[in-house]
Design an enzyme around this catalytic site. Structure first.
Site: not given
Length: 153
Positions: A67-68, A71
């Site tokens: 998920h990170e 980003h």
């Protein structure tokens, strides 16, 4: 797992799922309480919550890392990297990353007992119920401009 092992894991996941290198720093931040991880826009570093590894296991941590990294890679490419952006949602689906992390089972509970304060106007007897304390030297009754007095219930 220490920060060096975490750094290697993040670099491996970045190459395996995104086919792009991770060239910044990933580390555990013990101050994170309400989130599994955080991507820093200015430094491009990734901070992760160790509690997710300890309580939910390595698979949950890998999901947070993916998920990170979504980003991270989208931000560096100048694409939409925020949760609401189409690019972000599409990349999450492509790498099978969760949109939000799970709730920790051993998370400290919030204080649910809220004190309700009751104030009464000395002129017209109007009652006011408030969660926050009122400065009685500044505020007066809205109905008759009378002096307020706190009632202890």
């Amino acid at each position: 797992m220490d920060n060096q092992d975490l750094q290697k894991l993040v670099e491996d996941i970045s190459l395996r799922f995104f086919n792009k290198p991770f060239r910044h720093i990933a580390f555990f931040n013990s101050r994170l309480r309400t989130t599994g991880g955080r991507y820093m826009l200015k430094s491009h570093d990734i901070e992760l919550n160790r509690s997710y590894l300890e309580q939910l296991g390595e698979q949950e941590l890998i999901g947070i890392i993916k998920h990170e990294l979504c980003h991270y890679h989208l931000h560096l490419e100048g694409k939409g990297y925020q949760h609401r952006d189409h690019d972000f949602k599409a990349l999450l689906k492509q790498v099978d990353a969760p949109r939000f992390c799970s709730t920790l089972p051993n998370r400290p509970e919030k204080k649910s007992s809220t004190t309700i304060r009751v104030y009464k106007c000395s002129g017209c007897s109007q009652l006011y119920r408030r969660k926050r304390r009122i400065d009685l030297s500044r505020f007066v009754c809205g109905k008759c401009r009378g002096k307020l007095v706190e009632i202890h219930v």
